[in-house]
Write an enzyme that holds these catalytic residues in place. Structure first.
Site, short mmCIF file in Angstrom:
data_model
loop_
_atom_site.label_atom_id
_atom_site.label_comp_id
_atom_site.label_asym_id
_atom_site.label_seq_id
_atom_site.Cartn_x
_atom_site.Cartn_y
_atom_site.Cartn_z
N HIS A 59 0.85 -1.19 0.00
CA HIS A 59 0.00 0.00 0.00
C HIS A 59 0.89 1.24 0.00
CE1 HIS A 59 0.97 -0.66 4.19
NE2 HIS A 59 0.41 0.48 4.58
N HIS A 61 1.27 3.82 2.20
CA HIS A 61 1.74 4.51 3.41
C HIS A 61 3.26 4.61 3.42
CE1 HIS A 61 -2.17 3.94 5.94
NE2 HIS A 61 -2.21 5.01 5.16
N ASP A 63 5.77 4.29 5.47
CA ASP A 63 6.72 3.31 6.00
C ASP A 63 6.87 2.09 5.09
OD1 ASP A 63 4.04 2.80 6.75
OD2 ASP A 63 4.64 1.51 8.40
N HIS A 64 6.12 2.08 3.98
CA HIS A 64 6.24 0.98 3.02
C HIS A 64 6.76 1.43 1.66
CE1 HIS A 64 3.99 -1.98 5.52
NE2 HIS A 64 3.58 -0.85 6.08
N HIS A 135 -7.73 -1.73 5.30
CA HIS A 135 -6.89 -0.71 5.92
C HIS A 135 -7.47 0.66 5.57
CE1 HIS A 135 -3.33 0.26 8.11
NE2 HIS A 135 -2.68 0.83 7.11
N ASP A 203 -0.55 -4.71 7.77
CA ASP A 203 -1.36 -3.49 7.71
C ASP A 203 -2.79 -3.78 7.26
OD1 ASP A 203 0.62 -0.77 7.77
OD2 ASP A 203 1.58 -2.70 7.43
N HIS A 261 7.11 -6.00 10.60
CA HIS A 261 6.33 -4.79 10.89
C HIS A 261 6.08 -4.70 12.40
CE1 HIS A 261 3.13 -1.72 10.54
NE2 HIS A 261 3.65 -1.46 9.36
#
EC number: 3.1.26.11
Length: 316
Positions: A59, A61, A63-64, A135, A203, A261
């Site tokens: 996805h 976000h 942090d990814h 999510h 997530d 994660h």
């Protein structure tokens, strides 16, 4: 080889970088997520971004994906002679195009960006499957599956003094053959050699569908974002709990559960996590730069060259 580059969630800490996993399989490089500092983590393991052929993003976000701008910039400045294909859920194409434009990255290599939903992509010797999670933004879980192989049972053939013969190839096609006056039935003289399967789920709220999706995985990579005592917070933020991970692993008949994660909120209270895990089997809390060797049907999980777990999915 499976290289666990980053294992943290939400933000980098002095203990963990954010999520990324690199797979090198038969000369193809597959990156799952590109958290901050992915390039650096690769170099610490003597890997290079130029080894990447495919990127699968769960996805959008940060942090990814915050490692993605640096990867694209590096590839543009190096002798990268491959075609890069980036897969991800709806919305990923616009985000990547804005990254390229905002950072003025001169993409001088073939680049494809493909938005996917629930699908199965065939790469020849393996395929990658995706399923939606739940999510705040569209999110996908992924499953990598090495295709099963039909093998000839050489031990049974040896009993009939049959060592090698061009006709044996027909057995793999499911056809009976006659050698030295002996008719060989493929059901009796062949067997299925199971291919490696691993699943990545992060997530997302728990979904019943994840159980069938992960069915018979040798490894499940699952987020460790919330403990059960924080279930209300997990639901509020659209994440799973540690019990959800074990439910998926156990009910899907899967083997090794690897937690990734890992939330920074629990870094100072790992003892509480280990208390929960005390009576559980076949699990590892991953650390940055762990890696998994896959040799002759055996999975070997290592940390600093020390074997933490070994499991044979088939034996030669």
């Amino acid at each position: 080889m499976i290289y666990i580059l980053g294992t943290g969630g939400n933000m980098p800490t002095k203990y963990r970088q954010t999520l990324s996993i690199f797979v090198n399989y038969m000369g193809k490089g597959i990156l799952f997520d590109a958290g901050e500092n992915t390039q650096r983590q690769m170099r610490l393991l003597n890997l290079s971004p130029t080894q990447i052929d495919y990127i699968f993003l769960t996805h959008i976000h940060g942090d990814h994906i915050l490692g993605l701008p640096g990867i694209l910039l590096s590839l543009s400045n190096q002798d990268y002679n491959r075609e890069l294909t980036i897969f991800g859920p709806k919305g990923i194409k616009e985000v990547i195009e804005k990254i390229i434009d905002s950072f003025a990255i001169n993409i001088n290599f073939p680049l494809k960006i493909k938005e996917i939903g629930e699908t199965k992509i065939d790469f020849g010797p393996f395929y990658i499957e995706s399923i939606y999670g739940i999510h705040q933004v569209p999110v996908l879980a992924y499953s990598f599956k090495e295709k099963d192989k039909i093998k000839i049972n050489k031990e049974k053939l040896a009993k009939y003094n049959i060592r090698s013969n061009p006709k044996l190839a027909k057995l793999k096609e499911g056809k009976s053959v006659t050698i030295n006056g002996i008719t060989l039935d493929p059901k009796e003289f062949t067997y299925i050699q199971k291919g490696l399967k691993f699943t990545l789920i992060t997530d997302t709220l728990f979904r019943e569908q994840f159980i069938d999706f992960a069915r018979d995985s040798d490894i499940i990579f699952h987020e460790l974002a919330f403990l059960d005592k924080d279930k209300d917070k997990a639901i509020e933020h659209y994440h799973s709990t540690i019990s959800d991970a074990f439910r998926i692993r156990d009910e899907s008949n899967s083997k090794l559960l690897v937690f990734i994660h890992v939330s920074p909120r629990y870094q100072g209270s790992l003892f509480e996590i280990y208390q929960y895990l005390y009576n559980k089997k076949d699990w590892i809390i991953a650390e940055d730069l762990d890696y998994i060797e896959y040799k002759k049907g055996t999975i070997i999980y290592k940390r600093n060259d020390i074997v933490l777990y070994e499991y044979a999915i088939w034996r030669s």
